[in-house]
Scaffold this motif. Structure first.
Motif, PDB file in Angstrom:
ATOM      1  N   UNK A  78      -1.389  18.582 -23.700  1.00 50.91           N
ATOM      2  CA  UNK A  78      -0.406  17.922 -22.838  1.00 50.91           C
ATOM      3  C   UNK A  78      -1.115  17.303 -21.640  1.00 50.91           C
ATOM      4  N   UNK A  79      -2.132  18.008 -21.142  1.00 50.58           N
ATOM      5  CA  UNK A  79      -2.935  17.435 -20.070  1.00 50.58           C
ATOM      6  C   UNK A  79      -3.576  16.133 -20.524  1.00 50.58           C
ATOM      7  N   UNK A  80      -4.071  16.134 -21.754  1.00 55.98           N
ATOM      8  CA  UNK A  80      -4.700  14.925 -22.304  1.00 55.98           C
ATOM      9  C   UNK A  80      -3.704  13.765 -22.367  1.00 55.98           C
ATOM     10  N   UNK A  81      -2.499  14.042 -22.816  1.00 55.05           N
ATOM     11  CA  UNK A  81      -1.491  12.975 -22.894  1.00 55.05           C
ATOM     12  C   UNK A  81      -1.110  12.465 -21.504  1.00 55.05           C
ATOM     13  N   UNK A  82      -0.940  13.392 -20.564  1.00 53.06           N
ATOM     14  CA  UNK A  82      -0.641  12.961 -19.186  1.00 53.06           C
ATOM     15  C   UNK A  82      -1.824  12.188 -18.599  1.00 53.06           C
ATOM     16  N   UNK A  83      -3.034  12.604 -18.943  1.00 48.69           N
ATOM     17  CA  UNK A  83      -4.208  11.864 -18.453  1.00 48.69           C
ATOM     18  C   UNK A  83      -4.206  10.436 -18.997  1.00 48.69           C
ATOM     19  N   UNK A  84      -3.888  10.287 -20.278  1.00 53.46           N
ATOM     20  CA  UNK A  84      -3.918   8.939 -20.861  1.00 53.46           C
ATOM     21  C   UNK A  84      -2.854   8.056 -20.214  1.00 53.46           C
ATOM     22  N   UNK A  85      -1.685   8.621 -19.957  1.00 54.89           N
ATOM     23  CA  UNK A  85      -0.656   7.821 -19.286  1.00 54.89           C
ATOM     24  C   UNK A  85      -1.022   7.598 -17.815  1.00 54.89           C
ATOM     25  N   UNK A  86      -1.704   8.573 -17.235  1.00 58.98           N
ATOM     26  CA  UNK A  86      -2.186   8.406 -15.861  1.00 58.98           C
ATOM     27  C   UNK A  86      -3.187   7.271 -15.776  1.00 58.98           C
ATOM     28  N   UNK A  87      -4.060   7.191 -16.790  1.00 55.90           N
ATOM     29  CA  UNK A  87      -5.047   6.106 -16.819  1.00 55.90           C
ATOM     30  C   UNK A  87      -4.344   4.754 -16.931  1.00 55.90           C
ATOM     31  N   UNK A  88      -3.293   4.713 -17.751  1.00 54.45           N
ATOM     32  CA  UNK A  88      -2.527   3.461 -17.895  1.00 54.45           C
ATOM     33  C   UNK A  88      -1.863   3.100 -16.558  1.00 54.45           C
ATOM     34  N   UNK A  89      -1.256   4.089 -15.926  1.00 53.38           N
ATOM     35  CA  UNK A  89      -0.606   3.844 -14.636  1.00 53.38           C
ATOM     36  C   UNK A  89      -1.628   3.375 -13.601  1.00 53.38           C
ATOM     37  N   UNK A  90      -2.799   4.002 -13.630  1.00 51.27           N
ATOM     38  CA  UNK A  90      -3.849   3.652 -12.675  1.00 51.27           C
ATOM     39  C   UNK A  90      -4.293   2.195 -12.850  1.00 51.27           C
ATOM     40  N   UNK A  91      -4.402   1.767 -14.089  1.00 51.29           N
ATOM     41  CA  UNK A  91      -4.899   0.407 -14.337  1.00 51.29           C
ATOM     42  C   UNK A  91      -3.796  -0.646 -14.355  1.00 51.29           C
ATOM     43  N   UNK A  92      -2.682  -0.338 -14.980  1.00 49.24           N
ATOM     44  CA  UNK A  92      -1.635  -1.357 -15.160  1.00 49.24           C
ATOM     45  C   UNK A  92      -0.636  -1.344 -14.002  1.00 49.24           C
ATOM     46  N   UNK A  93      -0.431  -0.164 -13.434  1.00 53.67           N
ATOM     47  CA  UNK A  93       0.517  -0.065 -12.334  1.00 53.67           C
ATOM     48  C   UNK A  93       1.906   0.346 -12.772  1.00 53.67           C
TER      49      UNK A  93
END
Lengths: 570, 101
Positions: free
Chosen positions: A307-322
């Motif tokens: 679950x941490x991995x999935x939140x990290x991947x969405x966090x990365x998207x949020x970080x880059x895409x906004x």
């Protein structure tokens, strides 16, 4: 030296690192603490011996800060791993609040797991609430501020219930021991509710979907690891075998599926997914057999990582895409292929594909449920397993990285985020293939389970392929709902709209009542003033000439009364 | 932050070629048939092999395959019509100024 280390809870270096981080302005030093503290905690964990350690006196009470046994050992290890991965994931972020709050919160959760008595549990339980809210407020916007307040109110309520329940229980039993509690006493019931709030039981769950998506990129990843899994640990410790948990857990697995299907915010989808996976664990605690409890511990371990991995991947998207709104994403594999791979690994893991960790953990719970012939609950869990494939296995990677190309071209995630996701991915696969080390950590070594049987692999692949085919079929016939910018009401409506409305109405009514009372008082004052004026003013009745005969009579009467009182007085 | 560009731009990551096959038109059309075949093939394993289960109904032929398909469709339909239909609101429902995110 070894004896000295044995007595120290692995939580202390992390909490102390957090306190130091709060006062250090240099971000490089803070990042050093974020990575170094969990390493030190891991050394302490490895040095630990089974038993009760770290006994301290606090306010006249004896607190056991470090109970190391079969149950706390596995939770402790995965909390330490999560703290390290979170530190790595947040390495790029120069935010002192997040750094400090993240460490204190992680350490407090770890300390709660190692707490040997209810009073210690309460202290660290509250510390998790107070420290974690700063991860939400660190987003520094109005919505996050309000969500943080609601989050804090709910979690402080949980702490108050825990303390009240613990006090009642201590008065009943004469001690503060945190062992099996049960529901047969008022204290036990209050503690159960306290745990239920943090575990996001149905109707108590919405703080999770309200607050987690509003935290910072790193904050959400940190939040996803600890609070709910700490509550699962507490339930496993205090309420294993409570039948009601089987049905509570079954509801928890099923209802988030429906909400997640049509949720547009992908971090909120994952928050519903947290609920869904917690449900499996709660069912396992309710079943309470050794196999079920092993399944709970193993699945909590795997869940924190995937679950941490999935939140990290969405966090990365949020970080880059906004944004992580599904309606605004799509085609991101062209820009973020590594993040895509890691997200797919997380998605396959949560869906329990063979060779991924959840396959060897969740199945233990399902097997235990089937062994006890809970046929209806087993059916609900099968539904929920297909449901989790829908929202976390397919929806998250599909709408973020594939689907229609949104045309957004961004940089790949920062290196530290990629490394954290890579380590989590390796763990997901490693534990799915070579599960023996994980099984060796489980609390009950007498419960033997073999995940890779032909029947289990075939059954699971049938379920997954059935669900994947359903997705392709619905997409083909145009019966899959498109993502649109909207929100869905949940139980938070009751306190954010209905409850808020009642409070506002009551406040308005109180205002009117207050005004009416003021009015009455003012009128009374005016009336009394005019009466007094009529009596005492220069033109009042007392100013009129009074005949001396009448005055003599009144003076004699008053004198007689005074003399009578003086005579009768002792 | 992101910026929109044409499809044939230079911003596509070199490793993205790993997934470019997912955009093939023939694949998009054929995917449902490929998955349908895989679904039936996997379900038909039960015709040749009796799975041992603790619960009788779970041992019936193709149970997990049909349950997976049915559960997925049920989840989507209830989510679409009940949750979105009854509980769906505008994005700024909670706070006209701050939004919900």
């Amino acid at each position: 030296m070894t004896d000295f280390l044995v007595n120290i809870s692995p939580a202390w270096p992390i909490i102390i690192a957090g306190l130091i981080a709060a006062i250090i302005p240099n971000s490089n030093l803070r990042k050093g603490l974020a990575l170094g503290a969990p390493v030190l905690a891991a050394i302490l964990w490895m040095s630990a011996e089974h038993g009760q350690h770290g006994i301290i006196m606090f306010g006249g009470f004896e607190l056991t800060t470090f109970r190391f046994d079969g149950l706390s050992r596995i939770w402790g290890l995965v909390f330490i791993i999560a703290t390290f991965l979170n530190g790595l994931f947040g390495l790029h972020e120069k935010d002192r609040v997040t750094d400090a709050a993240g460490l204190i919160y992680s350490g407090a959760a770890l300390a709660a797991v190692f707490a040997g008595d209810l009073l210690s549990l309460f202290l660290f339980w509250e510390l998790t609430a107070i420290s974690s809210v700063f991860l939400i407020w660190a987003a520094r916007n109005k919505a996050a501020y309000r969500a943080g307040l609601r989050y804090l109110a709910v979690h402080v309520l949980s702490g108050v219930l825990l303390l009240t329940g613990a006090l009642i229980r201590a008065s009943e039993t004469g001690n503060w021991a945190f062992e099996h509690i049960g529901l047969d006493s008022p204290g036990g019931l209050l503690i159960f509710l306290a745990f239920g709030i943090k575990c996001a039981f149905p109707f108590m769950h919405n703080w999770l979907q309200d607050a987690y998506p509003k935290a910072t990129v790193v904050g959400t990843v940190i939040l996803s690891a600890f609070t709910t899994k700490m509550a699962v640990y507490a339930l496993a410790r205090g309420y294993a075998g409570e039948d009601s948990l089987i049905y509570i857990g079954a509801i928890m697995t099923a209802f988030p599926v429906f909400f997640a299907v049509v949720e547009n915010d992908l971090r909120k989808v994952l928050s519903y997914s947290v609920n869904n996976q917690l449900g499996f664990m709660v069912v396992g605690i309710g079943v309470g057999t050794h196999l079920a409890l092993n399944g709970v511990a193993a699945h909590a371990f795997a869940d924190i990582i995937f679950k941490g991995l999935l939140f990290m991947s969405m966090g990365a998207v949020l970080h880059r895409v906004g944004t992580v709104k599904a309606s605004e994403l799509g085609g991101l594999f062209k820009s973020m292929p590594l993040t895509t791979i890691f997200c797919i690994i997380g998605a396959m893991t949560i869906s329990a594909f063979p060779l991924f960790s959840a396959f060897v953990t969740k199945s233990m719970i399902l097997a235990a449920v089937a062994q006890e012939h809970h046929w209806l609950v087993f059916g609900v869990l099968i539904f929920a397993s297909a449901g989790v494939l829908e929202h976390s296995g397919i929806k998250i990677p599909y709408f973020a990285f594939f689907a229609h190309d949104s045309g957004k071209r961004v940089k790949e995630a920062p290196a530290n985020m990629l490394i954290a996701m890579a380590i989590a991915s390796v763990l997901c696969i490693f534990l799915g293939i070579y599960y023996v080390p994980l099984y060796n950590l489980l609390p009950f070594q007498d419960a033997v389970y073999e995940p890779y049987t032909f029947d289990h692999v075939v059954g699971q692949m049938q379920l997954l392929l059935g669900a994947i085919f359903a997705f392709a079929f619905l997409l083909k016939v145009g019966a899959y709902p498109s993502e649109k910018r909207s929100i869905n009401l949940d139980t938070d409506w009751f306190y954010r709209r209905f409850g808020d409305g009642i409070v506002r109405w009551a406040w308005t009514m109180l205002g009117r009542l207050s005004a009416s009372i003021d009015n009455v008082i003012a009128r009374s004052k005016t009336r009394m003033g005019s009466r007094l004026h009529e009596v005492f003013s220069p033109i009042g009745s007392l100013s009129r000439d009074i005949p001396s005969g009448v005055l003599t009579i009144w003076t004699s009467a008053l004198l007689a009364i005074v003399m009578l009182v003086a005579y009768l007085a002792p | 932050m992101s910026h929109k560009t044409n499809k044939n731009d230079d911003h596509i990551h070199p490793l993205a070629s790993l997934f470019m096959w997912t955009e093939a038109k023939w694949l998009k059309g054929a995917m449902v048939y490929i998955l349908g075949f895989a679904f039936l093939a996997m379900a038909s394993v039960d015709l040749f092999h009796h799975r041992h289960e603790y619960l009788d109904y779970a041992a019936s032929t193709g149970f997990y395959a049909y349950a997976g398909f049915g559960a997925f469709v049920l989840a989507v339909m209830v989510g679409w019509f009940v949750i979105r239909g009854l509980l769906g609101r505008e994005e700024d429902y909670w706070d006209k100024d701050a939004g919900d995110d």
